[in-house]
Enzyme design. Structure first.
Site: not given
Ligand SMILES: CC/C=C/CC(=O)SCCNC(=O)CCNC(=O)[C@H](O)C(C)(C)COP(=O)(O)OP(=O)(O)OC[C@H]1O[C@@H](n2cnc3c(N)ncnc32)[C@H](O)[C@@H]1OP(=O)(O)O
Length: 731
Positions: A124, A104, A60, A101
């Protein structure tokens, strides 16, 4: 957005929302639209879902959480349902990461194929929530309850290979393969096959009969590992429903669990922490330089001076980051022991498969022990890691100045001492900085980088870049005694001993901290790191009980309150866990046991000073441990030593194991409300007076409360700086 195309009767829907293909509202809308289109197009026989660019969707859109847009339909669950209900085979083609998500929606598909180097998981819980699009109900049905509890309650990322071995991934595509092409072929082959058992909501949980014993096992583990955190417990309870209830009922339990967690202060703190972790790398020194315009130097070879506990850990970090690492230790015995430790650790990493044979031999070859300063003449950066003495450090910096090439950066791993004073003995103050690692350096995630007054943009950029290469949470701070972490933490430690003087015992204080969520209490940590460390630092500063001239009051140093209890403990040979006695005693295990001898030491001290012990409530204990630290945090912000409150919070989460679900000391203060925090600090200041200056209310905290009450944490700096920059601000 998503992209839609039809290739050879296969509809390909590619999520296109850089950088991570998060499932933002506009993505969800277009995904559902294209799914309906594929479903109704008679020429389409099967559907592939994939991600454009770097990755499959990683979940998400976290930026949407706690905002009304997150509730706008279609939800991720609507998409999962549509994929699963589809009459045409649906295939998730995973590359990069399929997380949250993202996984999922892959679970909603009838089949999943993945690149060999891709990662899958439901992380999550790390955001203080749970998988809310059916993940808690589908994952146990495919990988079993035990594995699903492990995956969801800890939130790990797992390789495609592991996923395949558990039946989650139907095919692993080897390195170099084209996932999209493989998916299209896979989709064609799936046409005409029965989809009944491929719909995960139709099947039952294989190890459902073991639900009670698995629940007990995992509850015990998470309560130990994530003390005080709500999300892992709720995750387990909701996963339990998958074994006991129908799919629909389980989904309802997931919805309720998500509702509870999203409303909790813990999820807000953890989401704050997710962004804070990324924010700290976007460093800036206002008016001087920032992460966007400063260019780091290329660092190929690093020197580490000193092979004690810190030096060894730092050398391992350098080797892991691919640096040629020269380790200088003049004492032959210490050098042999240090090098043996490092090589042993490399071997352990190899055995644990954290590195492969080739990486292990590269690291071994890159480790170069030297026994004189000339051995460091070729390095690009040196990290001095010897005992905390300004005199010794200055001598080392003078020697480094002579032997190191003029372009080399000279860094100190000091945990408290003045970087500018060290820089002053060199002819290259612009190339001097602090790199404060936390013990054990190869395990702890924090690197507190200190910019000296004259550190150049290139030097700052280089140490920040090196931290990133070491995969550490790297925070840039200014120079002062103890920098951010130890300067603030000193009051936490001091206040804990004052509590003992006034009526508490070590376990009582530690229990309050454990209840708050710390993995260990202050006195347990003291025993683990060794009570001798603090004693030697106090001795270096001339503070210990034995160094005072006759007639010095036992409880004062100058005009400040001082507790000599820590000194007495050391003088009794109670060096902590390694001596099997410290604040606690240890009988054949690492379990701390309250010791009557320590109790007597405290009781005797109170009697000698006519202190009438009183009952100290858990609430007072917690406030006295945490609020002085918060108050000092505001001073640190006011002086520009830390640029942002989240810099401080990340230092405490990653350097001092501060419980993530509270966000860190500054975020916690914001959760309590700054007016309430200030009120307690002011009351304490009235009681304690000038001998306890850590209770003197910070100017910044006071101003924020007086003018804004409890402003958003994101606005603290802006509001205060705006006012401070006005000509007659008095701030
Ligand atoms: C009702 C349904 C519910 C669903 C629940 C969910 O899905 S909650 C989300 C679950 N997913 C996560 O927690 C994953 C989050 N992301 C990460 O762990 C990491 O980004 C990664 C995928 C492992 C990649 O890591 P990496 O080091 O390569 O990159 P960054 O972490 O620096 O990310 C780059 C930029 O992307 C932004 N970002 C990453 N994931 C999300 C996200 N899910 N939503 C919004 N933005 C995301 C991150 O903030 C970075 O942004 P910058 O502005 O460049 O800092």
């Amino acid at each position: 957005m998503a992209k839609y195309s039809v290739e050879n009767e296969v509809a390909v829907i590619a999520v296109d929302n850089p950088p991570m293909n998060a499932l933002s509202h506009h993505v969800r809308k277009s995904l559902l639209k294209y799914l309906k289109e594929a479903e109704s197009d008679e020429k389409v026989t099967s559907i592939v879902l994939c991600g454009d660019g770097r990755t499959f969707p990683v979940g998400a859109d976290i930026k949407e959480f706690h905002k009304s847009v997150s509730k706008l339909g279609p939800t991720i669950l609507d998409i999962v349902d549509a994929l699963e209900k589809s009459k045409k085979p649906t295939i998730a083609a995973i590359h990069g990461n399929a997380l949250g998500g993202g996984l999922e929606i892959a679970l909603g598909c009838h089949y999943r194929i993945a690149m060999t180097n891709s990662k899958v998981g439901l992380p999550e819980v790390k955001l203080g929530i749970l998988p809310g699009a059916g993940g808690t109900q589908r994952l146990p049905r495919v990988i079993g309850l035990d594995n699903a509890m492990q995956w969801i309650a800890y939130g790990g990322h797992h390789s495609a290979g592991i996923g395949a071995s558990l039946g989650l991934i139907d095919r692993v595509v080897p390195q170099g393969g084209n996932i999209r092409e493989h998916a299209i072929l896979f989709a064609k082959a799936a046409v005409g096959k029965s989809l009944g058992q491929r719909r995960l909501s139709n099947i039952s949980v294989p190890d459902a009969a073991k639900v009670e014993s698995l629940m007990a096992k995992h509850l015990k583990e998470v309560s130990k590992k994530s003390r005080g955190a709500l999300a892992p417990i709720v995750c387990l309870q909701v996963i339990k429903s998958s074994a006991l209830l129908s799919y629909q009922e389980g989904l309802e339990s997931e919805r309720q669990g998500m509702f509870t967690l999203l409303a909790s202060s813990q999820s807000r703190a953890q989401i704050y922490s997710f962004f804070a972790e990324r924010q700290v790398s976007k460093w800036s020194v206002p008016g001087v330089t920032n992460y966007q315009n400063a260019v780091p130097m290329k660092v190929k070879a690093v020197g580490v001076v000193g092979l004690g506990t810190m030096g060894r850990g730092i050398a391992i970090c350098c080797l892991r980051a691919g640096k040629i690492t020269y380790v200088l230790e003049m004492n032959t015995k210490a050098q042999t022991a240090g090098v043996k430790y490092i090589r042993g650790y490399i071997e352990t990493m190899r055995k644990r498969k954290q590195i492969n044979d080739q990486q292990s031999s590269m690291m071994n070859n890159a480790l170069i022990p030297v026994d004189n300063y000339n051995g460091l003449k070729n390095v690009d950066l040196v990290i001095e890691a010897v005992f905390e003495s300004m005199k010794i450090k200055k001598e080392i910096f003078k020697k480094l100045e002579k032997v190191c090439k003029p372009s080399a950066i000279l860094a100190s791993n000091t945990s408290t001492l003045n970087i500018d004073e060290m820089a002053s003995v060199t002819k290259r103050p612009q190339k001097v900085a602090g790199m404060h690692f936390f013990a054990p350096a190869h395990i702890m995630m924090l690197l507190e980088n200190i910019r000296g007054e004259k550190s150049s943009p290139e030097t700052i950029a280089t140490i920040m870049d090196l931290g990133k290469q070491m995969r550490k949470t790297t925070v840039l701070v200014g120079n002062c005694h103890g920098f951010v972490g130890n300067r603030m933490f000193a009051y936490y430690t001091a206040e804990s001993s004052f509590l003992l003087e006034e009526g508490a015992y070590p376990k009582q204080v530690d229990d309050v901290l454990l209840d708050y969520g710390f993995a260990m209490g202050r006195f347990q940590v003291g025993d683990l790191s060794g009570t001798d460390i603090g004693y030697k630092i106090r001795r270096e500063r001339g503070l210990t009980h034995k160094q005072q001239p006759a007639g010095t009051p036992e409880r004062k140093r100058g005009d400040r309150r001082y507790s000599p209890l820590d000194d007495f403990l050391y003088e009794k040979g109670r060096y902590g866990l390694k001596a099997r006695k410290g604040w606690y005693k240890y009988e054949g295990s690492r379990t701390p046991i309250p010791d009557p001898e320590v109790r007597k030491m405290i009781d005797d001290f109170r009697k000698r000073h006519n202190i009438n012990p009183r009952h100290i409530s858990p609430e007072e204990t917690l406030q006295r441990m945490i609020f002085p630290l918060v108050n000092e945090g505001f001073n640190v912000l006011d002086e520009g030593i830390a640029a942002n409150p989240w810099d401080i919070d990340m230092i405490f989460q990653h350097g001092y194991a501060w419980p993530r679900h509270t966000g860190g000391p500054m975020y916690y203060a914001y959760t309590i409300g700054l007016p309430q925090v200030l009120k307690v600090i002011e009351e304490r200041w009235k009681l304690a007076g000038a001998s306890e200056p850590h209770w003197k209310p910070s100017k910044m905290l006071t101003w924020l409360v007086e003018h804004h009450g409890n402003p958003d944490i994101n606005d603290w700096i802006k509001l205060y700086k705006e006012r401070k920059s006005q000509p007659n601000s008095n701030l």
